[in-house]
Design an enzyme around this catalytic site. Sequence first.
Site, PDB file in Angstrom:
ATOM      1  CD  GLU A  86       5.355   4.419   3.659  1.00 16.89           C
ATOM      2  OE1 GLU A  86       5.427   5.462   4.330  1.00 16.89           O
ATOM      3  OE2 GLU A  86       4.339   3.691   3.633  1.00 16.89           O
TER       4      GLU A  86
ATOM      5  CG  HIS B 273       1.425   5.623   3.260  1.00 18.54           C
ATOM      6  ND1 HIS B 273       1.708   4.478   3.955  1.00 18.54           N
ATOM      7  CD2 HIS B 273       0.085   5.660   3.129  1.00 18.54           C
ATOM      8  CE1 HIS B 273       0.589   3.836   4.231  1.00 18.54           C
ATOM      9  NE2 HIS B 273      -0.424   4.537   3.741  1.00 18.54           N
TER      10      HIS B 273
ATOM     11  N   GLY C 196       0.139  -1.063   5.677  1.00 16.68           N
ATOM     12  CA  GLY C 196      -0.312  -2.357   5.202  1.00 16.68           C
ATOM     13  C   GLY C 196      -1.738  -2.494   5.684  1.00 16.68           C
ATOM     14  CD  GLU C 197      -6.233  -3.479   5.475  1.00 19.85           C
ATOM     15  OE1 GLU C 197      -6.146  -2.512   4.706  1.00 19.85           O
ATOM     16  OE2 GLU C 197      -6.873  -3.430   6.527  1.00 19.85           O
ATOM     17  CB  SER C 198      -4.110  -2.073  10.963  1.00 23.63           C
ATOM     18  OG  SER C 198      -5.515  -2.000  10.832  1.00 23.63           O
TER      19      SER C 198
ATOM     20  CB  ILE D  93      -3.443   4.946   1.023  1.00 22.80           C
ATOM     21  CG1 ILE D  93      -2.650   5.676  -0.073  1.00 22.80           C
ATOM     22  CG2 ILE D  93      -4.121   3.708   0.459  1.00 22.80           C
ATOM     23  CD1 ILE D  93      -1.498   4.904  -0.622  1.00 22.80           C
ATOM     24  NE  ARG D  94      -8.818   0.569   2.776  1.00 22.93           N
ATOM     25  CZ  ARG D  94     -10.040   0.119   3.096  1.00 22.93           C
ATOM     26  NH1 ARG D  94     -11.043   0.340   2.291  1.00 22.93           N
ATOM     27  NH2 ARG D  94     -10.240  -0.586   4.176  1.00 22.93           N
TER      28      ARG D  94
ATOM     29  NE  ARG E 181      -8.568  -0.617  10.565  1.00 27.10           N
ATOM     30  CZ  ARG E 181      -9.111  -1.729  10.057  1.00 27.10           C
ATOM     31  NH1 ARG E 181      -9.893  -2.485  10.786  1.00 27.10           N
ATOM     32  NH2 ARG E 181      -8.867  -2.072   8.816  1.00 27.10           N
TER      33      ARG E 181
ATOM     34  CB  CYS F  34      -0.811   4.097   7.154  1.00 29.04           C
ATOM     35  SG  CYS F  34      -2.507   3.946   6.531  1.00 29.04           S
TER      36      CYS F  34
END
Lengths: 198, 294
Positions: free
Chosen positions: A177, A175, A49-51, A139-140, A108, A81
């Site tokens: 998942e 990821h 998600g967004e950390s 992803i990023r 990051r 992530c």
Amino acid sequence: MKKPTIGVIALQGAVREHLQMIERCGARGIPVKYPPELHLCQGLIIPGGESTTIGKLMTTYGFPEEIRSLVEAGMPVFGTCAGLIMMAKRLVEGDQPILGLMDITVRRNAFGRQVDSFEADLLVREITDEEKPFRAVFIRAPWIEWVDPRVRVLAEFDGRAVMAVQGRLLVSAFHPELTGDDRIHRFFLRMVEEKVAG
Amino acid sequence: MVEKGTLRVKTGLAEMLKGGVIMDVTTPEQAKIAEEAGAVAVMALERVPADIRAAGGVARMADPSVIEAIMEAVTIPVMAKVRIGHFVEAQILEALGVDYIDESEVLTPADEKHHIDKWQFNVPFVCGAINLGEALRRIGEGAAMIRTKGEAGTGNVVEAVRHMRTINEEIRRLTVTPKEELMSVAKEMGAPYDLVCWVAENGRLPVVNFSAGGIATPADAALMMQLGADGVFVGSGIFKSEDPAARARAIVLATTHFNDAKILAEVSRGLGKAMAGKEISEIGRENLIQFRGW
């Protein structure tokens, strides 16, 4: 043996995908929105998600202290992530709130912005073999810049550590998942089962 | 083999944004306020939709220097808008390295007939939709994320509700439609047959669906989440309000705890004035931007 219950921190991010993966591996998955629900779980996943968002939401509702004390009591935790970022003890840059569970330093967005996001075949020690690598989705994504000797690096990409384990703490920069491949989730579930069996 | 710009990588970023709030910002300072409040991403713009509405004229892609300054200011993903069908604006945004492109009806359309062929890009696209057919057409063109359009710049959630309910109702109906009827449904909807079949079988859109256009309060955000949105875009609602930082944070908390009325009550307190808002009937159908694109 009774099915273990795995909590997935459900404040923001790819929660559903982890829950589906847990069910597929034969365990019970529950979304965790409040700290007391942590006590229903034998293992915990911190999703992607967004950390910065997840960190702020965790802090607002008192998650960090609760998770730290459960980890001290031996609860297995898997972070993907943003989850990896949350579990690190140090970040190369920035002062966002993190849990500080694992002796690693993380950078990051290390692999770049979204246009640089990629998937690649990965060799994961203890989990995959040459014939059947893991299709990893980055992803990023962050990477692990430094690890303490107590940490085992399980996978590298381009010479950068992207998956590691320390005791019952597991992290991946990618990821699992998002793929149909449940080998990494099964690896984590074995850590949970070993802990439950004592 | 290493591959960039795959569908999984594009839809994957949208999956990571779920349960979050994406905020419109026009300056690096606003972007920092959004990040500090817990936004999962920001939309870099020259003007928020309410100001675009007020100014009239042709609204275009933002100046690259505005977008770059915002990308410099924050570590969260930065999105930016291009006009419908304007694939050169999209090429420029891809070259700048923005994380997501919104092919948006909020800007003045550049093509009345064709949307961008989004498969040609490594950067992912989000597109607006007011019904299932429109959503599936955009996904067919390569959109990796959908947002219901609502009516941007109004601070009025009624259109957002209408579009979310419409899409969800159409999806529900598809799940009980016999297989042999799906081709004629696809024809009526003007949507790709294989995507219609996928939705009928899975009971959801194949990509993440956020709500946008008119969300102005924490209660609005929670309403859209309870109606089934995967997350929310807030445009004018934050920086056109009296206390943007407090409102931004409250909307983030309301989006996470959308089912918890106690938390919603707590975060809704003392936020100052919301943006003024507009009654849809006063705008006039010919001025509604939700009907841009098809």
